[in-house]
Design a protein around this motif. Structure first.
Motif, PDB file in Angstrom:
ATOM      1  N   LYS A   6     -49.348  -3.759  96.655  1.00  0.00           N
ATOM      2  CA  LYS A   6     -49.158  -5.210  97.301  1.00  0.00           C
ATOM      3  C   LYS A   6     -50.404  -5.935  96.570  1.00  0.00           C
ATOM      4  N   GLY A   7     -49.725  -7.231  96.193  1.00  0.00           N
ATOM      5  CA  GLY A   7     -50.645  -8.305  95.628  1.00  0.00           C
ATOM      6  C   GLY A   7     -50.940  -8.315  94.182  1.00  0.00           C
ATOM      7  N   MET A   8     -49.879  -7.254  93.442  1.00  0.00           N
ATOM      8  CA  MET A   8     -49.978  -6.903  91.889  1.00  0.00           C
ATOM      9  C   MET A   8     -49.538  -8.239  91.107  1.00  0.00           C
ATOM     10  N   TRP A   9     -48.667  -9.046  92.017  1.00  0.00           N
ATOM     11  CA  TRP A   9     -47.951 -10.103  91.397  1.00  0.00           C
ATOM     12  C   TRP A   9     -49.080 -11.231  90.922  1.00  0.00           C
ATOM     13  N   LEU A  10     -50.342 -11.363  92.137  1.00  0.00           N
ATOM     14  CA  LEU A  10     -51.155 -12.390  91.744  1.00  0.00           C
ATOM     15  C   LEU A  10     -52.048 -11.917  90.675  1.00  0.00           C
ATOM     16  N   VAL A  11     -52.362 -10.786  90.547  1.00  0.00           N
ATOM     17  CA  VAL A  11     -53.005 -10.276  89.405  1.00  0.00           C
ATOM     18  C   VAL A  11     -52.438 -10.447  88.020  1.00  0.00           C
ATOM     19  N   GLN A  12     -50.944 -10.156  88.162  1.00  0.00           N
ATOM     20  CA  GLN A  12     -50.234 -10.562  87.031  1.00  0.00           C
ATOM     21  C   GLN A  12     -50.394 -12.042  86.542  1.00  0.00           C
ATOM     22  N   LEU A  13     -50.232 -12.848  87.626  1.00  0.00           N
ATOM     23  CA  LEU A  13     -50.185 -14.181  87.466  1.00  0.00           C
ATOM     24  C   LEU A  13     -51.593 -14.807  86.920  1.00  0.00           C
ATOM     25  N   CYS A  14     -52.651 -14.223  87.309  1.00  0.00           N
ATOM     26  CA  CYS A  14     -54.066 -14.476  86.818  1.00  0.00           C
ATOM     27  C   CYS A  14     -53.794 -14.172  85.160  1.00  0.00           C
ATOM     28  N   GLU A  15     -53.492 -12.846  85.044  1.00  0.00           N
ATOM     29  CA  GLU A  15     -53.463 -12.635  83.671  1.00  0.00           C
ATOM     30  C   GLU A  15     -52.762 -13.301  82.739  1.00  0.00           C
ATOM     31  N   TYR A  16     -51.358 -13.830  83.337  1.00  0.00           N
ATOM     32  CA  TYR A  16     -50.800 -14.613  82.418  1.00  0.00           C
ATOM     33  C   TYR A  16     -51.369 -15.924  82.114  1.00  0.00           C
ATOM     34  N   VAL A  17     -52.138 -16.525  83.049  1.00  0.00           N
ATOM     35  CA  VAL A  17     -52.682 -17.729  82.747  1.00  0.00           C
ATOM     36  C   VAL A  17     -54.013 -17.599  81.860  1.00  0.00           C
ATOM     37  N   ILE A  18     -54.743 -16.456  82.077  1.00  0.00           N
ATOM     38  CA  ILE A  18     -55.550 -16.126  81.041  1.00  0.00           C
ATOM     39  C   ILE A  18     -54.914 -16.012  79.584  1.00  0.00           C
ATOM     40  N   GLY A  19     -54.012 -15.237  79.325  1.00  0.00           N
ATOM     41  CA  GLY A  19     -53.529 -15.254  78.041  1.00  0.00           C
ATOM     42  C   GLY A  19     -52.704 -16.313  77.602  1.00  0.00           C
ATOM     43  N   PHE A  20     -52.066 -17.162  78.410  1.00  0.00           N
ATOM     44  CA  PHE A  20     -51.444 -18.260  77.733  1.00  0.00           C
ATOM     45  C   PHE A  20     -52.504 -19.557  77.530  1.00  0.00           C
ATOM     46  N   ALA A  21     -53.538 -19.535  78.204  1.00  0.00           N
ATOM     47  CA  ALA A  21     -54.820 -20.237  78.163  1.00  0.00           C
ATOM     48  C   ALA A  21     -55.328 -19.927  76.697  1.00  0.00           C
ATOM     49  N   ASP A  50     -46.623  -2.397  86.356  1.00  0.00           N
ATOM     50  CA  ASP A  50     -45.803  -2.108  87.478  1.00  0.00           C
ATOM     51  C   ASP A  50     -45.951  -3.167  88.447  1.00  0.00           C
ATOM     52  N   GLY A  51     -45.347  -4.292  88.478  1.00  0.00           N
ATOM     53  CA  GLY A  51     -45.601  -5.329  89.625  1.00  0.00           C
ATOM     54  C   GLY A  51     -44.600  -6.205  89.492  1.00  0.00           C
ATOM     55  N   SER A  52     -44.390  -7.265  90.653  1.00  0.00           N
ATOM     56  CA  SER A  52     -43.392  -8.095  90.798  1.00  0.00           C
ATOM     57  C   SER A  52     -42.951  -9.027  89.622  1.00  0.00           C
ATOM     58  N   LEU A  53     -44.243  -9.559  88.744  1.00  0.00           N
ATOM     59  CA  LEU A  53     -43.842 -10.341  87.663  1.00  0.00           C
ATOM     60  C   LEU A  53     -43.670  -9.855  86.221  1.00  0.00           C
ATOM     61  N   ALA A  54     -43.550  -8.730  86.499  1.00  0.00           N
ATOM     62  CA  ALA A  54     -43.440  -7.976  85.009  1.00  0.00           C
ATOM     63  C   ALA A  54     -41.986  -7.976  84.523  1.00  0.00           C
ATOM     64  N   ALA A  55     -42.093  -7.942  83.102  1.00  0.00           N
ATOM     65  CA  ALA A  55     -40.442  -7.871  82.610  1.00  0.00           C
ATOM     66  C   ALA A  55     -40.201  -6.481  82.441  1.00  0.00           C
ATOM     67  N   PHE A  56     -41.087  -5.523  82.224  1.00  0.00           N
ATOM     68  CA  PHE A  56     -40.892  -4.076  82.085  1.00  0.00           C
ATOM     69  C   PHE A  56     -41.873  -3.405  82.704  1.00  0.00           C
ATOM     70  N   PHE A 106     -59.534  -6.656  90.751  1.00  0.00           N
ATOM     71  CA  PHE A 106     -58.221  -6.493  91.361  1.00  0.00           C
ATOM     72  C   PHE A 106     -57.083  -5.425  90.571  1.00  0.00           C
ATOM     73  N   GLY A 107     -57.906  -4.564  89.955  1.00  0.00           N
ATOM     74  CA  GLY A 107     -56.932  -3.956  89.079  1.00  0.00           C
ATOM     75  C   GLY A 107     -56.011  -3.165  89.916  1.00  0.00           C
ATOM     76  N   HIS A 108     -55.891  -2.912  91.234  1.00  0.00           N
ATOM     77  CA  HIS A 108     -54.881  -2.307  91.834  1.00  0.00           C
ATOM     78  C   HIS A 108     -54.023  -3.147  92.761  1.00  0.00           C
ATOM     79  N   GLY A 109     -54.326  -4.460  92.777  1.00  0.00           N
ATOM     80  CA  GLY A 109     -53.734  -5.284  93.444  1.00  0.00           C
ATOM     81  C   GLY A 109     -54.945  -5.801  94.665  1.00  0.00           C
ATOM     82  N   PHE A 110     -54.485  -6.657  95.464  1.00  0.00           N
ATOM     83  CA  PHE A 110     -55.300  -7.034  96.522  1.00  0.00           C
ATOM     84  C   PHE A 110     -55.361  -5.900  97.649  1.00  0.00           C
ATOM     85  N   ARG A 111     -56.732  -5.794  97.906  1.00  0.00           N
ATOM     86  CA  ARG A 111     -56.765  -4.591  99.122  1.00  0.00           C
ATOM     87  C   ARG A 111     -56.822  -5.646 100.357  1.00  0.00           C
TER      88      ARG A 111
END
Length: 118
Positions: A6-21, A50-56, A106-111
Motif C-alpha cells: 500500500k502506498g508504493m505508488w506515492l513512493v514511486q511518484l516521489c522518485e520520479y520527481v527526484i529523477g526528472f528534477a 513492484d508498485g502501481s506506477l511501475a512500467a515493469f 518509505f521503502g515499503h510504502g506508507f505504513r
C-alpha cells in the motif's frame, strides 16, 4: 494475484520527481554526465519496482529499498570524487539525501498505524 504494498505508488511518484528534477538539472549543467547517470538510475529503479506506477514489475519492495539506498550512496560518492562544478556537486548531494530519505522512510510504502489494542 500478488498483493502490492500500500502506498508504493506515492513512493514511486516521489522518485520520479527526484529523477526528472535531476535530469532537468543535468540538461542545464556544464558537465551533465554524472547528474544524468544518477537521474537515469533513480527513474529506472522507480520504473521496475513492484508498485502501481511501475512500467515493469521486477523488484520487490525490499529490493527496491536496497537499490534506492545504493543509488543514494553512489550519488554521494560521485559528488565527492568526480570533478564537478559546485552547483552540480550540491545538486547530487541534495538528490542523494532526498533519495535516501525516501528509501529509508518509505521503502515499503506508507505504513498504516492502528491505535486499537491488540
Amino acid at each position: 494475484m500478488k498483493l502490492r504494498v500500500k502506498g508504493m505508488w506515492l513512493v514511486q511518484l516521489c522518485e520520479y520527481v527526484i529523477g526528472f528534477a535531476l535530469a532537468m538539472s543535468a540538461a542545464n549543467s556544464v558537465s551533465p554526465a554524472a547528474l544524468a547517470v544518477v537521474a537515469i538510475a533513480i527513474i529506472v529503479n522507480a520504473a521496475i519496482s513492484d508498485g502501481s506506477l511501475a512500467a515493469f514489475h521486477i523488484l520487490a519492495a525490499r529490493t527496491h529499498q536496497a537499490v534506492g539506498l545504493g543509488i543514494a550512496l553512489s550519488a554521494v560518492i560521485i559528488a565527492a570524487i568526480a570533478s564537478l562544478d559546485l552547483t552540480s556537486r550540491l545538486t547530487l548531494v541534495v538528490a542523494a539525501l532526498t533519495q535516501g530519505f525516501v528509501s529509508v522512510r518509505f521503502g515499503h510504502g506508507f505504513r498504516t498505524t492502528s491505535t486499537r489494542p491488540q
